[in-house]
Design an enzyme around this catalytic site. Structure first.
Site, PDB file in Angstrom:
ATOM      1  N   ASP A 178       0.820  -1.197  -0.062  1.00 25.59           N
ATOM      2  CA  ASP A 178       0.053  -0.033   0.046  1.00 25.59           C
ATOM      3  C   ASP A 178       0.943   1.289   0.071  1.00 25.59           C
ATOM      4  O   ASP A 178       0.833   2.156  -0.668  1.00 25.59           O
ATOM      5  CB  ASP A 178      -0.905  -0.168   1.076  1.00 25.59           C
ATOM      6  N   ARG A 192       0.113   4.929  17.539  1.00 29.21           N
ATOM      7  CA  ARG A 192      -0.222   6.211  16.667  1.00 29.21           C
ATOM      8  C   ARG A 192       0.234   7.545  16.947  1.00 29.21           C
ATOM      9  O   ARG A 192       0.607   8.236  16.134  1.00 29.21           O
ATOM     10  CB  ARG A 192      -1.668   5.810  16.050  1.00 29.21           C
ATOM     11  N   ASP A 243      -6.907   3.926  12.279  1.00 31.25           N
ATOM     12  CA  ASP A 243      -5.813   4.615  12.288  1.00 31.25           C
ATOM     13  C   ASP A 243      -5.998   5.939  11.553  1.00 31.25           C
ATOM     14  O   ASP A 243      -4.925   7.109  11.957  1.00 31.25           O
ATOM     15  CB  ASP A 243      -4.859   3.819  11.632  1.00 31.25           C
ATOM     16  N   SER A 280      -3.548  -9.275   7.915  1.00 33.63           N
ATOM     17  CA  SER A 280      -2.687  -8.396   7.795  1.00 33.63           C
ATOM     18  C   SER A 280      -2.037  -8.097   9.348  1.00 33.63           C
ATOM     19  O   SER A 280      -2.571  -8.682  10.132  1.00 33.63           O
ATOM     20  CB  SER A 280      -3.405  -6.710   7.516  1.00 33.63           C
TER      21      SER A 280
END
Length: 413
Positions: free
Chosen positions: A15, A95, A124, A180
């Protein structure tokens, strides 16, 4: 005329590799990549070379592990944060640190925007952008997955792979791992792929190779192991008598906990954006730290202070999960949490056996537990007169008797 600069949060996966090239073409901009080393281990190997080959003009790979442990994991664990009763917030707490460093780089480089590869369905995107809003309110945020043109160009992974091949982007896309992952010092998460079916058994023997940080309880040692964690002011400062930094504590506890198969969680959680999602988490070191910290508090923390702090756990956890780490209300709660931790000092002994964490001893120089007062035998201190309980109960029962007399409800069927 100099090109605009965009700082991209870059993992090196399919990505963000595609996004790097797409941003460069779409915005005719210079792309600076940023990767935070927060404990991904070998996932960082070759990342700088890959980013430069993909078209980055400059690459930042910053070791933030010590800051992550000291300034994010430790304060959060002092709060007792546990999202929806199960999740130790391993991805969530990373994050704000990543976004904080990203805007710092953007300011230092004179960039006009930051960009991320978070999807429009996930948490996110919110965490990154709320952090940016709190720290650098005027910076532009580019989220390609929310861009209609980007989604039209890449409706699926096949189109992304074809784009990567066309542009000579070095990526590895494989169906061998149909899920993932996200790894850092606190945990590793697994989602999507076969895990989207909540009936799928994530503990089955045929998916055991999915796990990275821990063995299954069945394969854990047949003998229990005892460990001792020492706390000062609510923070773990030593393991088995060895003084360690917060980073070293997390690394050591991950090793010990993983060996005994502790810290695996499989849950369906509520995302901030409104949908439910299924996630599987490995948090061996975090699970040991969380359990030991709570045990230490039970010995050293005033009852009403503990209950007040506990009443804020759900709020605090939700703030972290939803991306409000730098919000004033989280900072205000943290001030109360910090005050509550001043006497959380002493040693906790834990017994680990095949996925289980058991308390095996507590001691503290500031213990609030007095065996002479709590004893069922004669109290040599005479600090507690059992007869006093009669008036205590009578006064607490008064409002119940008055209420019963008014409503006529006895509560007996």
């Amino acid at each position: 005329m100099a090109k605009n600069k965009i700082v991209l949060a870059y993992s090196g996966g399919l990505d963000t590799s595609v996004i790097l090239t797409w941003l460069k073409e779409t915005y005719d901009a210079e792309i600076i990549t940023f990767t935070a080393d927060i404990g991904q281990k070998d996932e960082l190997d070759g990342l700088e070379e890959k980013a430069l080959k993909t078209g980055a003009s400059k690459v930042y790979i910053d070791d933030l592990r010590a800051e992550f442990a000291k300034d994010f994991i430790y304060p959060m664990f002092q709060s007792g944060a546990l999202y929806e009763g199960q999740y130790l917030l391993g991805t969530s707490i990373a994050r704000p640190l990543i976004a904080k460093r990203m805007v710092e780089i953007a300011l230092a480089e004179g960039a006009t925007a930051i960009a991320h590869g978070a999807t429009g369905k996930g948490n996110d995107q919110v965490r990154f952008e709320l952090t940016a809003a709190a720290l650098t309110p005027n910076i532009e945020v580019i989220a390609p997955w929310r861009d209609e043109a980007f989604r039209e160009a890449f409706p699926g992974r096949a189109e992304m792979i074809a784009y990567a091949e066309k542009h000579g982007i070095p990526v590895q896309a494989s169906a061998s791992k149909p899920y993932s992952t996200d790894r850092n010092l606190l945990h590793i998460s697994f989602e999507s792929g076969m895990l989207e079916d909540p009936w799928f058994d994530s503990s089955a023997a045929d998916v055991e190779d999915m796990y990275v940080l821990s063995v299954s309880p069945e394969k854990a040692p047949d003998e229990a192991e005892y460990i001792e964690l020492e706390f000062e002011g609510g923070n773990c400062v030593a393991i088995n008598g060895e003084s360690l930094s917060p980073l070293e504590v997390m690394e050591k506890l991950n090793e010990i906990g993983g060996k005994h198969g502790v810290g695996r969680v499989d849950m369906v959680e509520n995302r901030f954006v409104g949908m439910k999602s299924r996630g599987v988490y490995e948090t061996p070191g975090g699970s040991l730290l969380f359990t030991a910290h709570r045990k230490m508090e039970s010995l050293t923390m005033d009852r009403d202070v503990m209950h007040l702090r506990d009443s804020l756990i759900s709020k605090y956890s939700t703030l972290v999960y939803n991306g409000f780490w730098f919000a004033p209300e989280r900072i205000a709660i943290q001030a109360l949490v910090n005050e509550s931790q001043k006497n959380v000092t002493g040693t906790v002994r834990l017994k680990l056996y095949k996925g289980n964490i058991m308390a095996a001893g507590l001691k503290s120089p500031v213990s609030l537990y007095n065996p002479h007062i709590a004893t069922m035998e004669a109290d040599p201190t005479q600090a507690y007169d059992q007869g006093d309980a009669t008036g205590f109960i009578r006064l607490n029962a008064l409002r119940l008797k008055v209420s019963s007399g008014v409503t006529g409800a006895s509560g007996i069927n």
